[in-house]
Motif scaffolding. Sequence first.
Motif, PDB file in Angstrom:
ATOM      1  N   GLU L  10      12.810  -5.971  -2.137  1.00 44.33           N
ATOM      2  CA  GLU L  10      11.641  -6.777  -2.469  1.00 44.33           C
ATOM      3  C   GLU L  10      11.487  -7.866  -1.418  1.00 44.33           C
ATOM      4  O   GLU L  10      12.428  -8.631  -1.159  1.00 44.33           O
ATOM      5  CB  GLU L  10      11.784  -7.384  -3.867  1.00 44.33           C
ATOM      6  CG  GLU L  10      10.478  -7.962  -4.365  1.00 44.33           C
ATOM      7  CD  GLU L  10      10.453  -8.188  -5.864  1.00 44.33           C
ATOM      8  OE1 GLU L  10      11.522  -8.294  -6.461  1.00 44.33           O
ATOM      9  OE2 GLU L  10       9.347  -8.255  -6.447  1.00 44.33           O
ATOM     10  N   LEU L  11      10.343  -7.924  -0.789  1.00 43.10           N
ATOM     11  CA  LEU L  11      10.083  -8.862   0.305  1.00 43.10           C
ATOM     12  C   LEU L  11       8.782  -9.619   0.055  1.00 43.10           C
ATOM     13  O   LEU L  11       7.866  -9.100  -0.600  1.00 43.10           O
ATOM     14  CB  LEU L  11       9.944  -8.109   1.637  1.00 43.10           C
ATOM     15  CG  LEU L  11      11.122  -7.259   2.099  1.00 43.10           C
ATOM     16  CD1 LEU L  11      10.732  -6.457   3.332  1.00 43.10           C
ATOM     17  CD2 LEU L  11      12.328  -8.138   2.412  1.00 43.10           C
ATOM     18  N   THR L  12       8.691 -10.826   0.601  1.00 44.95           N
ATOM     19  CA  THR L  12       7.429 -11.557   0.628  1.00 44.95           C
ATOM     20  C   THR L  12       7.067 -11.815   2.086  1.00 44.95           C
ATOM     21  O   THR L  12       7.813 -12.489   2.805  1.00 44.95           O
ATOM     22  CB  THR L  12       7.545 -12.908  -0.112  1.00 44.95           C
ATOM     23  OG1 THR L  12       7.887 -12.658  -1.472  1.00 44.95           O
ATOM     24  CG2 THR L  12       6.216 -13.659  -0.067  1.00 44.95           C
ATOM     25  N   GLY L  13       5.953 -11.262   2.535  1.00 43.44           N
ATOM     26  CA  GLY L  13       5.456 -11.550   3.867  1.00 43.44           C
ATOM     27  C   GLY L  13       4.428 -12.654   3.809  1.00 43.44           C
ATOM     28  O   GLY L  13       3.733 -12.808   2.802  1.00 43.44           O
ATOM     29  N   THR L  60       3.909 -10.300  -1.908  1.00 48.73           N
ATOM     30  CA  THR L  60       5.210  -9.758  -2.288  1.00 48.73           C
ATOM     31  C   THR L  60       5.086  -8.252  -2.497  1.00 48.73           C
ATOM     32  O   THR L  60       4.119  -7.776  -3.084  1.00 48.73           O
ATOM     33  CB  THR L  60       5.720 -10.443  -3.574  1.00 48.73           C
ATOM     34  OG1 THR L  60       5.851 -11.833  -3.306  1.00 48.73           O
ATOM     35  CG2 THR L  60       7.066  -9.882  -4.005  1.00 48.73           C
ATOM     36  N   LYS L  62       7.459  -4.295  -2.800  1.00 52.37           N
ATOM     37  CA  LYS L  62       8.701  -3.530  -2.779  1.00 52.37           C
ATOM     38  C   LYS L  62       8.593  -2.511  -1.655  1.00 52.37           C
ATOM     39  O   LYS L  62       7.523  -1.949  -1.419  1.00 52.37           O
ATOM     40  CB  LYS L  62       8.934  -2.854  -4.117  1.00 52.37           C
ATOM     41  CG  LYS L  62       9.191  -3.891  -5.209  1.00 52.37           C
ATOM     42  CD  LYS L  62       9.616  -3.274  -6.512  1.00 52.37           C
ATOM     43  CE  LYS L  62       9.899  -4.371  -7.515  1.00 52.37           C
ATOM     44  NZ  LYS L  62      10.288  -3.825  -8.831  1.00 52.37           N
TER      45      LYS L  62
END
Lengths: 69, 69, 69, 69, 69, 69, 69, 69, 69, 69, 69, 69
Positions: L10-13, L60, L62
């Motif tokens: 899980e990332l937030t760019g 955000t 996945k």
Amino acid sequence: MKDHVYKLLELTGSSTTGIEDAVTGALTRAAKTVHNLKWFEVSDIRGTIEKDKIAHWQVTMKVGFTLDE
Amino acid sequence: MKDHVYKLLELTGSSTTGIEDAVTGALTRAAKTVHNLKWFEVSDIRGTIEKDKIAHWQVTMKVGFTLDE
Amino acid sequence: MKDHVYKLLELTGSSTTGIEDAVTGALTRAAKTVHNLKWFEVSDIRGTIEKDKIAHWQVTMKVGFTLDE
Amino acid sequence: MKDHVYKLLELTGSSTTGIEDAVTGALTRAAKTVHNLKWFEVSDIRGTIEKDKIAHWQVTMKVGFTLDE
Amino acid sequence: MKDHVYKLLELTGSSTTGIEDAVTGALTRAAKTVHNLKWFEVSDIRGTIEKDKIAHWQVTMKVGFTLDE
Amino acid sequence: MKDHVYKLLELTGSSTTGIEDAVTGALTRAAKTVHNLKWFEVSDIRGTIEKDKIAHWQVTMKVGFTLDE
Amino acid sequence: MKDHVYKLLELTGSSTTGIEDAVTGALTRAAKTVHNLKWFEVSDIRGTIEKDKIAHWQVTMKVGFTLDE
Amino acid sequence: MKDHVYKLLELTGSSTTGIEDAVTGALTRAAKTVHNLKWFEVSDIRGTIEKDKIAHWQVTMKVGFTLDE
Amino acid sequence: MKDHVYKLLELTGSSTTGIEDAVTGALTRAAKTVHNLKWFEVSDIRGTIEKDKIAHWQVTMKVGFTLDE
Amino acid sequence: MKDHVYKLLELTGSSTTGIEDAVTGALTRAAKTVHNLKWFEVSDIRGTIEKDKIAHWQVTMKVGFTLDE
Amino acid sequence: MKDHVYKLLELTGSSTTGIEDAVTGALTRAAKTVHNLKWFEVSDIRGTIEKDKIAHWQVTMKVGFTLDE
Amino acid sequence: MKDHVYKLLELTGSSTTGIEDAVTGALTRAAKTVHNLKWFEVSDIRGTIEKDKIAHWQVTMKVGFTLDE
């Protein structure tokens, strides 16, 4: 103004005393291996019961941190 | 390793002091009539306000217990 | 200001006429065996169809009541 | 038995100490400009982290009050 | 073809008679202070029970209106 | 065409073999004390792991039955 | 005991009078082209407002019917 | 480290060109009357169609701002 | 690398034996009239009970297929 | 009674045979690199279709394990 | 003021360039066979990755249109 | 036809320009340390506001990738 990228971990902290302590315990453990912790979001509050008493509060949270370049 | 069956009750505990006490109050009441309480899951946190102050915290939770054979 | 504990039942009422009657029917039935009904929350509205007509409205709700000490 | 109409505000309170204080802080602030606060519902619990410690608990809630006629 | 901006209010209407009347009551009240009401969305249907009867239907809704330039 | 009222129980069945057996186990247990079981709805599928193997599948479901008049 | 397969359509009915009429209108329309309608499930209740009055109730529902072999 | 309180507004912006413009339009409008806008959260993306083309993108968002002391 | 458009159907399969068979039955039926089935997503698992036994597993799913140009 | 901290991984297992095998495959793979696996929670069941047959069941799950001190 | 009935289709559009193009592509395709398209609602935004680059944006949406009488 | 296992991050760019750039930035960063990226799913779109302008879009998501054997 740089564009950061953040990663989110999902952790469950447990505590015999309450919700805040379960969160704090999980963040303290995460800080041992991850730098740049920035925020957390609680997603679940539950617990175990033994002999009619709360044995552990279990709080699940996502924890966001900045990915190093 | 036996296959258990569990039943879940849904309760709302209330407390003038805070979230943990509202949960504890509901579980204490449930333990009077149900044996083998195993876990709880908080599903809602709300409360009533009187004269600009929180009158009662109201916490809704599910409580799981083992069904006797 | 006493700390109450409430229990929630989940019921589905059905009615040939409409949503309000389905709710009222379920609460009337619940009141036969449970005292101190305090509130209800509708969680699902559906129904059955026979010969192109609505046969029954089916409304699922949670019903909260005070647990006697 | 009069039919009331209520309005809901959405607020985020923050606190260095915990969840209950973040809620209390937001309600205290709301009471300065809105009368007849009746209830609140917590919808989100999160927080900020600085130097591996929780800097602020941030609790988002809806607050309901009676609209004056 | 102008680009409008809309604001959403959240209201709870109550009624002794049923769901539609609770919605209508809330919208009538909102229209006293807000112009250009355009649409509503029901988000919650619940109610209070007194002496085994429904005392009030309580319907929560969002109400959208055009913001004046 | 009579208007029925149904009650929903929430149960968690467990099984070492799989999802269907966990559901069947819970319904078999429920049938010992409740008559007129009509339908079930699975709401959660999880399980425990011991020594890198699934120890128990745990399936939570709601079970609806007709309330006797 | 044959294994049926059902298809679900999603429809929005509208009505100037209320929720039940919006559902009935949509089902009446669906029955013109689809046979074997079996059940419906309401998923959204909203509406349009004109001159401070509800112009149309808009109710979105899924409608299930048996697929012919 | 002061404990702030934030208020959230819910707005729908519309644009003939795309999602980002619909958000920007709503925030520009909000900034005319509210100071200290801090963050926004998109909750719904939809739009209207005319003559087989998208007429307006409609983006609903919550907008948070600091409440002045 | 062409831009495809997919359509999603919603189906409920039923089976006396289990979840996988209910899905397979629905997809087999869908393949009679729709070409280019690509994927499915289970959204609901429930069933009917007769004489204390599961009569039918009912599994609702969305099924995606490529729209012919 | 020690306060543990758990980490949750999110995995998707795939299988040509069914749901349970997809879960087992993912857990077997996880056990190669992670010790102390404790529980799993299924969050999504879907699959791919080729030539009108299910090619792979794809089951997404969270897997919790104890973090070593 | 006539009571319309609307039908909703669920489509996934894909595009190598972005979200808006994926939506536009799906609506253009739908307009070939369906008249009276009125609105769309985005329900899912995802995509495929090939060689570390986004290959296709995939946007799932519901599309509503008026059913002819 | 091999049974793969996938892991989801899980990332937030974040991006000053828009949603697609925030996603692309996060995937570019992920590709530096993870091979075999296969798909992404957007779960949250929000942003920060400074001086009445959007400072950063924050998306955000996945991200799924194949686990090496």
